[in-house]
Design an enzyme around this catalytic site. Structure first.
Site, short mmCIF file in Angstrom:
data_model
loop_
_atom_site.label_atom_id
_atom_site.label_comp_id
_atom_site.label_asym_id
_atom_site.label_seq_id
_atom_site.Cartn_x
_atom_site.Cartn_y
_atom_site.Cartn_z
N CYS A 104 0.87 -1.18 0.00
CA CYS A 104 0.00 0.00 0.00
C CYS A 104 0.90 1.22 0.00
O CYS A 104 1.83 1.30 -0.77
CB CYS A 104 -0.97 -0.04 1.17
SG CYS A 104 -0.19 -0.12 2.79
N ARG A 162 -2.45 -0.98 5.26
CA ARG A 162 -3.50 -1.64 4.47
C ARG A 162 -3.00 -2.96 3.89
O ARG A 162 -3.76 -3.93 3.77
CB ARG A 162 -3.99 -0.72 3.35
CG ARG A 162 -4.73 0.50 3.88
CD ARG A 162 -5.07 1.48 2.79
NE ARG A 162 -3.88 2.22 2.37
CZ ARG A 162 -3.86 3.18 1.45
NH1 ARG A 162 -4.97 3.50 0.81
NH2 ARG A 162 -2.74 3.81 1.16
#
Length: 121
Positions: free
Chosen positions: A81, A86
């Site tokens: 990410c 994430r």
């Protein structure tokens, strides 16, 4: 790492705008950085794993989401990410909810890649 091997998948889990280079996490890129994505990366935004109520989608729905983009359990998958949060979430989904045996979070993520020399698209 050879990013073009057919048994490996780079998985960009950022927003579509980050993937396309329209947005850059937190602030516009500095002179030594660039926007966009790692060449050959497959894009599946991390929030697509959730139902409207914030719970995880079913095993079958998650399996269909990833397999629709060629992300199969026999491949080595490298989610990334902007700064690793994430992609760490996606590592958990792939490793523990779907049971993929070869998942490794690229914790340096775009924050690192966008600053490396000789990594142009």
């Amino acid at each position: 790492m050879n990013i073009t091997r057919s048994d490996r998948v780079l998985l960009d889990v950022r927003t579509s705008q980050e993937y396309s280079g329209e947005w850059f996490f937190n602030q516009p890129p500095k002179e030594t950085e660039r926007a966009g994505h790692i060449p050959s990366a497959v894009h599946i935004e991390h929030i697509l794993t959730l139902n409207r109520d914030g719970t995880f989608k079913s095993f079958n729905e998650l399996q269909a989401l990833y397999s629709s983009k060629g992300i199969e359990s026999e491949k080595e998958v490298f989610p990334y990410c902007a700064i690793g949060g994430r992609s760490g979430y996606t590592w958990f989904v792939l490793k523990y909810l779907l049971g993929y045996p070869k998942v490794r979070n690229y914790d340096g993520s775009w924050n690192e890649w966008s600053r490396l020399p000789n990594t142009n698209d």
